[in-house]
Design a protein around this motif. Structure first.
Motif, PDB file in Angstrom:
ATOM      1  N   GLU A  94      50.363 -24.575  29.869  1.00 24.13           N
ATOM      2  CA  GLU A  94      51.109 -25.255  30.933  1.00 24.13           C
ATOM      3  C   GLU A  94      50.197 -26.043  31.868  1.00 24.13           C
ATOM      4  O   GLU A  94      50.596 -27.068  32.421  1.00 24.13           O
ATOM      5  CB  GLU A  94      51.906 -24.227  31.750  1.00 24.13           C
ATOM      6  N   TYR A  95      48.982 -25.552  32.064  1.00 24.60           N
ATOM      7  CA  TYR A  95      48.070 -26.178  33.029  1.00 24.60           C
ATOM      8  C   TYR A  95      47.288 -27.350  32.432  1.00 24.60           C
ATOM      9  O   TYR A  95      46.377 -27.872  33.067  1.00 24.60           O
ATOM     10  CB  TYR A  95      47.100 -25.141  33.595  1.00 24.60           C
ATOM     11  N   PHE A  96      47.654 -27.781  31.232  1.00 26.79           N
ATOM     12  CA  PHE A  96      46.982 -28.950  30.656  1.00 26.79           C
ATOM     13  C   PHE A  96      47.238 -30.150  31.563  1.00 26.79           C
ATOM     14  O   PHE A  96      48.380 -30.425  31.944  1.00 26.79           O
ATOM     15  CB  PHE A  96      47.514 -29.235  29.252  1.00 26.79           C
ATOM     16  N   PRO A  97      46.198 -30.900  31.950  1.00 27.77           N
ATOM     17  CA  PRO A  97      46.365 -31.999  32.920  1.00 27.77           C
ATOM     18  C   PRO A  97      47.427 -33.007  32.486  1.00 27.77           C
ATOM     19  O   PRO A  97      47.380 -33.525  31.370  1.00 27.77           O
ATOM     20  CB  PRO A  97      44.969 -32.642  32.956  1.00 27.77           C
ATOM     21  N   VAL A  98      48.360 -33.293  33.376  1.00 26.38           N
ATOM     22  CA  VAL A  98      49.482 -34.158  33.035  1.00 26.38           C
ATOM     23  C   VAL A  98      49.026 -35.571  32.703  1.00 26.38           C
ATOM     24  O   VAL A  98      49.628 -36.250  31.854  1.00 26.38           O
ATOM     25  CB  VAL A  98      50.529 -34.163  34.178  1.00 26.38           C
ATOM     26  N   GLU A  99      47.961 -36.032  33.349  1.00 23.98           N
ATOM     27  CA  GLU A  99      47.498 -37.396  33.098  1.00 23.98           C
ATOM     28  C   GLU A  99      46.850 -37.552  31.724  1.00 23.98           C
ATOM     29  O   GLU A  99      46.688 -38.673  31.214  1.00 23.98           O
ATOM     30  CB  GLU A  99      46.515 -37.844  34.185  1.00 23.98           C
ATOM     31  N   LEU A 100      46.496 -36.410  31.078  1.00 21.34           N
ATOM     32  CA  LEU A 100      45.848 -36.460  29.772  1.00 21.34           C
ATOM     33  C   LEU A 100      46.805 -36.209  28.606  1.00 21.34           C
ATOM     34  O   LEU A 100      46.411 -36.343  27.444  1.00 21.34           O
ATOM     35  CB  LEU A 100      44.699 -35.444  29.716  1.00 21.34           C
ATOM     36  N   LYS A 101      48.051 -35.873  28.919  1.00 21.56           N
ATOM     37  CA  LYS A 101      49.013 -35.605  27.844  1.00 21.56           C
ATOM     38  C   LYS A 101      49.345 -36.849  27.033  1.00 21.56           C
ATOM     39  O   LYS A 101      49.887 -36.762  25.938  1.00 21.56           O
ATOM     40  CB  LYS A 101      50.282 -34.989  28.425  1.00 21.56           C
ATOM     41  N   GLN A 102      49.018 -38.009  27.579  1.00 23.78           N
ATOM     42  CA  GLN A 102      49.254 -39.262  26.859  1.00 23.78           C
ATOM     43  C   GLN A 102      48.437 -39.359  25.576  1.00 23.78           C
ATOM     44  O   GLN A 102      48.696 -40.226  24.730  1.00 23.78           O
ATOM     45  CB  GLN A 102      48.919 -40.452  27.754  1.00 23.78           C
ATOM     46  N   TYR A 103      47.453 -38.461  25.405  1.00 28.03           N
ATOM     47  CA  TYR A 103      46.622 -38.463  24.204  1.00 28.03           C
ATOM     48  C   TYR A 103      47.015 -37.377  23.207  1.00 28.03           C
ATOM     49  O   TYR A 103      46.417 -37.295  22.127  1.00 28.03           O
ATOM     50  CB  TYR A 103      45.145 -38.298  24.591  1.00 28.03           C
ATOM     51  N   LEU A 104      47.988 -36.545  23.541  1.00 25.23           N
ATOM     52  CA  LEU A 104      48.441 -35.496  22.625  1.00 25.23           C
ATOM     53  C   LEU A 104      49.320 -36.127  21.547  1.00 25.23           C
ATOM     54  O   LEU A 104      50.361 -36.706  21.859  1.00 25.23           O
ATOM     55  CB  LEU A 104      49.224 -34.420  23.376  1.00 25.23           C
ATOM     56  N   PRO A 105      48.974 -35.986  20.266  1.00 28.46           N
ATOM     57  CA  PRO A 105      49.740 -36.641  19.201  1.00 28.46           C
ATOM     58  C   PRO A 105      50.896 -35.796  18.662  1.00 28.46           C
ATOM     59  O   PRO A 105      51.269 -35.932  17.495  1.00 28.46           O
ATOM     60  CB  PRO A 105      48.673 -36.876  18.128  1.00 28.46           C
ATOM     61  N   ASN A 106      51.442 -34.916  19.498  1.00 28.73           N
ATOM     62  CA  ASN A 106      52.555 -34.058  19.077  1.00 28.73           C
ATOM     63  C   ASN A 106      53.636 -34.035  20.142  1.00 28.73           C
ATOM     64  O   ASN A 106      53.342 -34.119  21.339  1.00 28.73           O
ATOM     65  CB  ASN A 106      52.072 -32.628  18.809  1.00 28.73           C
ATOM     66  N   ILE A 107      54.890 -33.893  19.692  1.00 34.74           N
ATOM     67  CA  ILE A 107      56.037 -33.804  20.596  1.00 34.74           C
ATOM     68  C   ILE A 107      57.038 -32.826  20.003  1.00 34.74           C
ATOM     69  O   ILE A 107      57.187 -32.749  18.786  1.00 34.74           O
ATOM     70  CB  ILE A 107      56.692 -35.200  20.799  1.00 34.74           C
ATOM     71  N   VAL A 108      57.696 -32.029  20.837  1.00 34.70           N
ATOM     72  CA  VAL A 108      58.685 -31.079  20.331  1.00 34.70           C
ATOM     73  C   VAL A 108      60.000 -31.802  20.065  1.00 34.70           C
ATOM     74  O   VAL A 108      60.376 -32.723  20.786  1.00 34.70           O
ATOM     75  CB  VAL A 108      58.909 -29.908  21.306  1.00 34.70           C
ATOM     76  N   TYR A 109      60.698 -31.374  19.019  1.00 35.14           N
ATOM     77  CA  TYR A 109      61.956 -32.017  18.640  1.00 35.14           C
ATOM     78  C   TYR A 109      63.045 -31.753  19.671  1.00 35.14           C
ATOM     79  O   TYR A 109      63.798 -32.657  20.046  1.00 35.14           O
ATOM     80  CB  TYR A 109      62.401 -31.519  17.268  1.00 35.14           C
ATOM     81  N   SER A 110      63.135 -30.502  20.140  1.00 34.26           N
ATOM     82  CA  SER A 110      64.186 -30.128  21.094  1.00 34.26           C
ATOM     83  C   SER A 110      63.633 -30.096  22.506  1.00 34.26           C
ATOM     84  O   SER A 110      62.691 -29.362  22.799  1.00 34.26           O
ATOM     85  CB  SER A 110      64.787 -28.763  20.729  1.00 34.26           C
TER      86      SER A 110
END
Length: 294
Positions: A245-261
């Protein structure tokens, strides 16, 4: 036509459960055994987290001049990154502290400057494999996160039937979670839809660039890593990682995964590939497409 069908089958069979069940005894040299799911870790989750944080921060700083829409909403983050940008400029002998004048590297150059290597897609050394992933520059030590498996994350009860038809890029986690790493067709449309659904104003919760040839996150090529063979032993393995949960919000733009629901309250799942040995420049990455948990 028969040759084309054979190539498609060779790429797909490792994800076809009946074929796996019938061929386990014949493929012992290309299986990976772990005593229990909790021990299916080459490195700790903390090491995975720190590596991703290090690479993503470097990408963010490199792209600092185009992050103004985010930094305007997070002044405390802006101050922190401004210090890093200033240090970067001094190290590159810049005379100005204006972030607009900073030299911008390619994502691959950022990866090399941060971890000491680059990876990219190219024609595989296996005759019937098509595309593969190679270390194109530098040296990768044993126990290093060398790539990520991008895609939409599906829980057990979620619909993936139509996306899975003829799709060789469905990755099954040990707990039954599925990741669709296909960058074409319906899979591509679903990922983009989910990614834009979860965007919060200027904050992107995932990276869509892996669907294109211009990668924003140069690690997001893991779906093209080929299965090992008797001649080509595995030099990387898959490791599941739940983003905290504490992963920096400004860096989530580099995460190549998204949940379907969208309504599921759980940590986003990522799968990284970790090196099993030292890997030199020019070597292709090979993994085990299936793991036997005993």
């Amino acid at each position: 036509m028969l040759r084309a069908l054979r190539r498609r089958w060779d790429a797909y069979k490792y994800r076809f459960v009946p074929w796996l069940a019938l061929n386990l005894r014949h493929k012992r040299r290309t299986l990976r055994y772990v005593p229990e799911s909790s021990q299916d870790k080459i490195i700790s989750d903390e090491d995975v987290f720190e590596t991703l944080l290090k690479v993503f921060k470097a990408l963010f700083i490199n792209d600092f001049s185009r992050q103004s829409h985010i930094l305007a909403l997070l002044p405390e983050i802006r101050c922190k990154y401004l210090e890093s940008v200033t240090v970067e400029q001094k190290q590159s002998k810049g005379n100005s502290c204006n972030c607009q004048s900073q030299h911008v590297f390619s994502p691959e150059e950022v990866l090399f400057n941060t971890l000491g290597f680059t990876v990219s897609r190219d024609r595989s050394s296996l005759v019937s494999a098509g595309t593969g992933v190679f270390v194109t520059k530098g040296f990768v030590p044993k126990g290093t996160v060398v790539s990520m498996y991008p895609g939409t994350v599906y829980r057990k009860h979620e619909p993936i039937f139509f996306q899975s038809l003829g799709n060789p890029f469905i990755f099954r986690c040990i707990d039954g979670v599925l990741i669709d790493g296909n960058d074409k067709g319906l899979s591509r449309t679903v990922y983009r839809s989910c990614s834009r659904r979860d965007q919060l104003g200027p904050f992107q919760m995932s990276d869509e660039s892996w669907l294109t040839a211009a990668l924003q996150n140069p690690l997001a090529v893991g779906q093209y890593v080929n299965n090992c063979s008797h001649e080509k032993a595995a030099n990387v393995c898959y490791q599941e990682f739940d983003v905290p949960e504490y992963f920096p919000v400004e860096l989530k733009q580099y995460l190549p995964n998204i949940v379907y629901s969208h309504d599921i309250e759980s940590h986003p799942r990522c799968v990284v590939l970790v090196t099993l040995r030292d890997i030199k420049q020019g070597e292709e990455l090979f993994s085990n497409y299936y793991t036997v948990v005993s």
